[in-house]
Design a protein around this motif. Sequence first.
Motif, PDB file in Angstrom:
ATOM      1  N   GLY A   1      35.177  45.125  47.733  1.00  0.00           N
ATOM      2  CA  GLY A   1      33.718  45.049  47.743  1.00  0.00           C
ATOM      3  C   GLY A   1      33.095  45.405  49.081  1.00  0.00           C
ATOM      4  O   GLY A   1      33.772  45.386  50.116  1.00  0.00           O
TER       5      GLY A   1
ATOM      6  N   GLU B   1      42.352  29.163  42.168  1.00  0.00           N
ATOM      7  CA  GLU B   1      41.582  30.400  42.013  1.00  0.00           C
ATOM      8  C   GLU B   1      41.555  31.147  43.346  1.00  0.00           C
ATOM      9  O   GLU B   1      41.761  30.547  44.390  1.00  0.00           O
TER      10      GLU B   1
ATOM     11  N   VAL C   1      39.346  34.266  45.669  1.00  0.00           N
ATOM     12  CA  VAL C   1      38.212  35.183  45.780  1.00  0.00           C
ATOM     13  C   VAL C   1      38.763  36.605  45.670  1.00  0.00           C
ATOM     14  O   VAL C   1      39.704  36.971  46.381  1.00  0.00           O
ATOM     15  N   LYS C   2      38.205  37.387  44.735  1.00  0.00           N
ATOM     16  CA  LYS C   2      38.728  38.742  44.525  1.00  0.00           C
ATOM     17  C   LYS C   2      37.851  39.823  45.151  1.00  0.00           C
ATOM     18  O   LYS C   2      38.342  40.827  45.631  1.00  0.00           O
ATOM     19  N   SER C   3      36.542  39.607  45.079  1.00  0.00           N
ATOM     20  CA  SER C   3      35.678  40.631  45.689  1.00  0.00           C
ATOM     21  C   SER C   3      34.366  40.005  46.174  1.00  0.00           C
ATOM     22  O   SER C   3      33.960  38.936  45.693  1.00  0.00           O
TER      23      SER C   3
ATOM     24  N   SER D   1      30.444  41.408  47.078  1.00  0.00           N
ATOM     25  CA  SER D   1      29.551  42.572  47.110  1.00  0.00           C
ATOM     26  C   SER D   1      28.151  42.143  47.521  1.00  0.00           C
ATOM     27  O   SER D   1      27.677  41.080  47.120  1.00  0.00           O
TER      28      SER D   1
ATOM     29  N   THR E   1      24.219  42.272  47.298  1.00  0.00           N
ATOM     30  CA  THR E   1      23.248  42.623  46.263  1.00  0.00           C
ATOM     31  C   THR E   1      21.970  43.121  46.940  1.00  0.00           C
ATOM     32  O   THR E   1      21.798  42.939  48.152  1.00  0.00           O
TER      33      THR E   1
ATOM     34  N   LEU F   1      27.505  38.622  45.955  1.00  0.00           N
ATOM     35  CA  LEU F   1      28.065  38.331  44.642  1.00  0.00           C
ATOM     36  C   LEU F   1      29.574  38.191  44.832  1.00  0.00           C
ATOM     37  O   LEU F   1      30.240  39.135  45.237  1.00  0.00           O
TER      38      LEU F   1
ATOM     39  N   GLU G   1      33.257  37.377  43.356  1.00  0.00           N
ATOM     40  CA  GLU G   1      34.058  37.328  42.138  1.00  0.00           C
ATOM     41  C   GLU G   1      35.275  36.450  42.413  1.00  0.00           C
ATOM     42  O   GLU G   1      36.023  36.686  43.368  1.00  0.00           O
ATOM     43  N   ILE G   2      35.462  35.434  41.560  1.00  0.00           N
ATOM     44  CA  ILE G   2      36.552  34.474  41.773  1.00  0.00           C
ATOM     45  C   ILE G   2      37.452  34.479  40.540  1.00  0.00           C
ATOM     46  O   ILE G   2      36.988  34.175  39.440  1.00  0.00           O
TER      47      ILE G   2
ATOM     48  N   GLU H   1      39.505  35.699  37.306  1.00  0.00           N
ATOM     49  CA  GLU H   1      39.147  36.654  36.249  1.00  0.00           C
ATOM     50  C   GLU H   1      37.787  36.359  35.628  1.00  0.00           C
ATOM     51  O   GLU H   1      37.178  37.239  35.037  1.00  0.00           O
TER      52      GLU H   1
ATOM     53  N   GLN I   1      31.891  34.421  38.511  1.00  0.00           N
ATOM     54  CA  GLN I   1      31.085  35.179  39.478  1.00  0.00           C
ATOM     55  C   GLN I   1      30.002  34.239  40.004  1.00  0.00           C
ATOM     56  O   GLN I   1      29.316  33.599  39.219  1.00  0.00           O
TER      57      GLN I   1
END
Length: 394
Positions: free
Chosen positions: A119, A207, A209-211, A213, A215, A221, A223-224, A226, A229
């Motif tokens: 991100g 869990e 944090v994957k991304s 971004s 806004t 934003l 993403e945690i 699957e 958000q």
Amino acid sequence: MNSFYEYIVIGAGIAGIKAAEGIRMVDADGEIVIINGEDRMPYKRTQLSKHLVKGFEKEAFMLHPQEWYEKNNIRIIHTKVKSVSLIHKSLTLFAAGQLQWGKLILATGSSPIPLMVKGNGKNEILYFRNAADADALLDRTSGLQKVIVAGGGVLGVELAAAMNQLGKTVSLVHNDPFLMNRHFDEFQSDHLYHLMSSNGIQLLMHERVKSVSKTGSGKLLVEIGEMIQLLTDQLIAARGVYPAIELARQAGLDTQTGILVNQMLQTSHPDVYAAGDVAQHADKFVSGLWHDAENQGLIAGQNAAGRQIKRSARAYRLKLEVFGQFYFSFNKPAVLPSKDEIIRETNRMYHRFFFCNDKLVGALMLNDRERAKMLEKAVVEAWEKEKVMQSFAG
Ligand SMILES: Cc1cc2nc3c(=O)[nH]c(=O)nc-3n(C[C@H](O)[C@H](O)[C@H](O)COP(=O)(O)OP(=O)(O)OC[C@H]3O[C@@H](n4cnc5c(N)ncnc54)[C@H](O)[C@@H]3O)c2cc1C
């Protein structure tokens, strides 16, 4: 600037300052210089996360007053070291200039592990290691409402609690099912989980944090895993640290996770020592605890000045105090339940004692603040089981 110093210490954390003290215990006259990569006088790092709510002055938590350095003839230079040459026994400073050393002590500590996420919001993530980071965190989050903390170790928990107390809506993401899983058992983790969530912190366990971004509205934003958000104002990463070995590695010293040292804290070069978070010991152990760094610094300093003190592989305790609850962990066994242990639960208190040959080798505790020092002493001195049970009865 004088360019030769009998002793140069790189890093003015607790290991570096104790190294200078260790040198002075042996050598009253040899010239000492400490290279301090930070923007203020050496301070007690552990206090930063514990005082975010009250805030603090720039020179708060100083390890020694300015006069102490003058009195002990210890010079502090505020810059970073760019490179070290083992062949010429010299180093180059970022602020320009070269210094020559007789003995060198590397006490460069550790750095936060970067959050590996996708991100375009990566550069917005805040990390927390030093006083300047604490200033930046307070400054950046002032007036913001929502904060996510990534990491459920001691630092992540302290930061989440502090942000909550500063009135923010806090979510904490931890990649393990249990908070503080390195130091706590399930009982303590569970207790902490309920404490944090009853104080309004959202806990997202197991869990990642994957991304992150950006806004259009300036929010992030996040993403945690699957499914989740979250929109937030700030993401703070506290996913652990890694030893700051870059200088040593480039100089050609032996390194793995940390700088490899022998029991005397000597590196692969006989005139270079390493101490604290950056040192890796024979059993592959890398510390990460304040009192261990303190002890290692003292030993490395004395040895650099001619003594031959061996570091004993003793453990050090960790305390956590959040929302009025007191947690204590000392040498938790890797595998639980352990072969010989006793658990006691009374009123609000909890004790779990670990024994080997009827001697106390580790302990976990909750809310027995008055006897915390005694418990520490009991583990360090390996008290007999009977004495432990008598001393911690009731
Ligand atoms: C917020 C926070 C809370 C903590 N709480 C606890 C706790 O409750 N209990 C506990 O046991 N431990 C705690 N720790 C861990 C503890 O602070 C560390 O184990 C300890 O500080 C390690 O000391 P050190 O001197 O080895 O390294 P550091 O404290 O990391 O100091 C290293 C210094 O070297 C400097 N440096 C690095 N590279 C260079 C260079 N090239 N040139 C010049 N200088 C350089 C760095 O800027 C830094 O000032 C906490 C850590 C943090 C960040």
